[in-house]
Design a protein around this motif. Structure first.
Motif, PDB file in Angstrom:
ATOM      1  N   PHE A  65       0.790  -1.342   0.120  1.00  0.00           N
ATOM      2  CA  PHE A  65      -0.145   0.224   0.016  1.00  0.00           C
ATOM      3  C   PHE A  65       0.866   1.209  -0.127  1.00  0.00           C
ATOM      4  O   PHE A  65       0.431   2.395  -0.024  1.00  0.00           O
ATOM      5  N   ARG A  66       2.184   1.267   0.207  1.00  0.00           N
ATOM      6  CA  ARG A  66       3.139   2.325   0.072  1.00  0.00           C
ATOM      7  C   ARG A  66       2.878   2.988  -1.292  1.00  0.00           C
ATOM      8  O   ARG A  66       3.188   4.192  -1.569  1.00  0.00           O
ATOM      9  N   LEU A  67       2.587   2.054  -2.437  1.00  0.00           N
ATOM     10  CA  LEU A  67       2.135   2.916  -3.632  1.00  0.00           C
ATOM     11  C   LEU A  67       1.237   4.099  -3.565  1.00  0.00           C
ATOM     12  O   LEU A  67       1.388   5.090  -4.339  1.00  0.00           O
TER      13      LEU A  67
ATOM     14  N   TYR B 181      -0.246   6.223  -6.669  1.00  0.00           N
ATOM     15  CA  TYR B 181      -1.649   5.890  -6.993  1.00  0.00           C
ATOM     16  C   TYR B 181      -2.480   6.455  -6.201  1.00  0.00           C
ATOM     17  O   TYR B 181      -2.119   6.688  -4.850  1.00  0.00           O
ATOM     18  N   ASP B 182      -3.804   6.631  -6.173  1.00  0.00           N
ATOM     19  CA  ASP B 182      -4.936   6.792  -5.299  1.00  0.00           C
ATOM     20  C   ASP B 182      -5.601   5.343  -5.539  1.00  0.00           C
ATOM     21  O   ASP B 182      -5.218   4.605  -6.432  1.00  0.00           O
TER      22      ASP B 182
ATOM     23  N   ALA C  98      -7.742   0.103 -10.518  1.00  0.00           N
ATOM     24  CA  ALA C  98      -7.833  -0.102 -11.975  1.00  0.00           C
ATOM     25  C   ALA C  98      -6.621  -0.774 -12.667  1.00  0.00           C
ATOM     26  O   ALA C  98      -6.830  -1.469 -13.554  1.00  0.00           O
ATOM     27  N   ARG C  99      -5.609  -0.128 -12.059  1.00  0.00           N
ATOM     28  CA  ARG C  99      -4.112  -0.893 -12.782  1.00  0.00           C
ATOM     29  C   ARG C  99      -4.116  -2.309 -12.168  1.00  0.00           C
ATOM     30  O   ARG C  99      -3.753  -3.246 -13.003  1.00  0.00           O
TER      31      ARG C  99
ATOM     32  N   LEU D   8       0.107  -6.881 -11.251  1.00  0.00           N
ATOM     33  CA  LEU D   8       0.746  -7.097  -9.975  1.00  0.00           C
ATOM     34  C   LEU D   8       2.381  -6.880  -9.846  1.00  0.00           C
ATOM     35  O   LEU D   8       3.096  -6.341  -9.100  1.00  0.00           O
ATOM     36  N   PRO D   9       3.046  -7.687 -10.907  1.00  0.00           N
ATOM     37  CA  PRO D   9       4.486  -7.601 -10.759  1.00  0.00           C
ATOM     38  C   PRO D   9       4.934  -6.111 -11.085  1.00  0.00           C
ATOM     39  O   PRO D   9       5.783  -5.894 -10.669  1.00  0.00           O
ATOM     40  N   ASP D  10       4.283  -5.623 -11.982  1.00  0.00           N
ATOM     41  CA  ASP D  10       4.693  -4.298 -12.520  1.00  0.00           C
ATOM     42  C   ASP D  10       4.383  -3.362 -11.505  1.00  0.00           C
ATOM     43  O   ASP D  10       5.459  -2.524 -11.204  1.00  0.00           O
ATOM     44  N   LEU D  11       3.450  -3.391 -10.655  1.00  0.00           N
ATOM     45  CA  LEU D  11       3.361  -2.567  -9.699  1.00  0.00           C
ATOM     46  C   LEU D  11       4.321  -2.849  -8.514  1.00  0.00           C
ATOM     47  O   LEU D  11       5.035  -2.019  -7.990  1.00  0.00           O
ATOM     48  N   ALA D  12       4.639  -4.146  -8.320  1.00  0.00           N
ATOM     49  CA  ALA D  12       5.908  -4.496  -7.396  1.00  0.00           C
ATOM     50  C   ALA D  12       6.962  -3.857  -7.758  1.00  0.00           C
ATOM     51  O   ALA D  12       7.642  -3.482  -6.831  1.00  0.00           O
ATOM     52  N   ALA D  13       7.303  -3.975  -9.098  1.00  0.00           N
ATOM     53  CA  ALA D  13       8.624  -3.188  -9.490  1.00  0.00           C
ATOM     54  C   ALA D  13       8.414  -1.763  -9.173  1.00  0.00           C
ATOM     55  O   ALA D  13       9.661  -1.049  -9.230  1.00  0.00           O
ATOM     56  N   GLN D  14       7.383  -1.126  -9.556  1.00  0.00           N
ATOM     57  CA  GLN D  14       7.266   0.314  -9.240  1.00  0.00           C
ATOM     58  C   GLN D  14       7.354   0.665  -7.903  1.00  0.00           C
ATOM     59  O   GLN D  14       8.043   1.873  -7.602  1.00  0.00           O
ATOM     60  N   LEU D  15       7.062  -0.273  -7.014  1.00  0.00           N
ATOM     61  CA  LEU D  15       7.212  -0.091  -5.569  1.00  0.00           C
ATOM     62  C   LEU D  15       8.607   0.122  -5.183  1.00  0.00           C
ATOM     63  O   LEU D  15       9.098   0.943  -4.621  1.00  0.00           O
ATOM     64  N   ARG D  16       9.198  -0.887  -5.836  1.00  0.00           N
ATOM     65  CA  ARG D  16      10.798  -1.265  -5.416  1.00  0.00           C
ATOM     66  C   ARG D  16      11.814  -0.116  -6.099  1.00  0.00           C
ATOM     67  O   ARG D  16      12.599   0.538  -5.404  1.00  0.00           O
TER      68      ARG D  16
END
Length: 292
Positions: free
Chosen positions: A231-233, A240-241, A247-248, A255-263
């Protein structure tokens, strides 16, 4: 009515080597899903066997007491509640069973340990009951629900923001992260007591303090459950909101792409004070389900 829960995707990205302290799970037949975020050990003694500590069983053990607790809490959630059992009664039974297991597995006497040595976790669990989704949570794991085209947040956003604010204050002081972990030990020593925070640990009475949320389903429904590390995203990074994150998330293989953005947002430890991160990179997991 059949539960109608379908697993779509999940991601679990530890902040370091090993499995980390986050876990997720689901049971399509029972219509349940959950996320568990084991709280980083801050105690002065290990309660459960360390990996490789036994020369005769080098692959036996856990990376941390937090990992032991997250494993066993998640495993216990696989057993669904009785049909007429309330969410809080179910959580009390779950915590009671994990506590009994802790007393069996511990390499020290649990009853002699200070509270800050006890394992704990945040967690959020959900089930479908006819056309209603029921969530029960303790700590800072959260969920986003999209149903009938509308997005809703489930969780304690105030707690998450307060944790970041406290971290910013602590990290700005001379003691820095060392002082932050000392403060965390003091906070952990008050967990599951009146006036303090309530979390999953070895105290079944915490179940009575769980936050229970019910949401009426209105057609096609998606649920994203996640640890605060994922949820740090949203908080505190603001990438993100909740609407855009959901939506993403429901896009294929997202989800792997979101994790990559997080890192990618956690590359610079010098940002810790400004952001309020006691840990530059935190374990992060999420599970996405569809309910029809």
């Amino acid at each position: 009515m059949q539960p109608g829960l379908t697993f779509l995707d999940a991601v679990n990205v530890p902040s370091g080597t090993g499995k980390g302290d986050d876990r997720y799970g689901f049971d399509e037949g029972a219509g349940t899903a959950w996320v568990v975020d084991g709280a980083t050990d801050v105690g002065t003694a290990r309660l459960f066997p360390d990996i490789g500590a036994d020369a005769d069983a080098p692959n036996f053990g856990w990376e941390s007491d937090a990992a032991w607790y997250a494993d066993h809490l998640s495993e216990r959630f696989i057993q669904p509640p009785d049909p007429l059992e309330s969410a809080k009664a179910y959580l009390e039974r779950v915590i009671t069973d994990v506590t009994a297991r802790a007393h069996r597995d511990a390499v020290v006497r649990i009853e002699e340990q200070p509270r800050h040595n006890l394992p704990s976790a945040g967690g959020i669990w959900m089930r479908r009951v006819d056309d209603t989704l029921e969530f029960a949570g303790l700590g800072d794991c959260v969920a986003i629900v999209r149903t009938g085209g509308h997005t809703q947040f489930v969780g304690n956003l105030e707690m998450i923001r307060a944790e970041h604010a406290l971290n910013r204050k602590q990290l700005a002081e001379p003691a820095g992260k060392v002082g932050g972990y000392a403060s965390a030990r003091e906070t952990r020593g008050r967990m599951n007591t009146d006036g303090a925070h309530w979390v999953f640990s070895l105290h079944p009475e915490a179940a009575a303090r769980a936050e229970v949320t019910r949401i009426q389903m209105r057609g096609e429904t998606h649920v994203l459950l996640m640890s605060d590390g994922f949820f740090r995203l949203v908080e505190p990074y603001g990438l993100y909101d909740i609407d855009r994150l959901m939506a993403r998330a429901i896009e294929e293989d997202s989800l792997p792409d979101l994790a990559a953005q997080l890192r990618a947002a956690e590359q610079n430890p010098e940002d810790d004070v400004r952001i309020g991160r006691l840990k530059t990179s935190d374990d992060a997991c999420a599970v996405l389900v569809e309910i029809s």
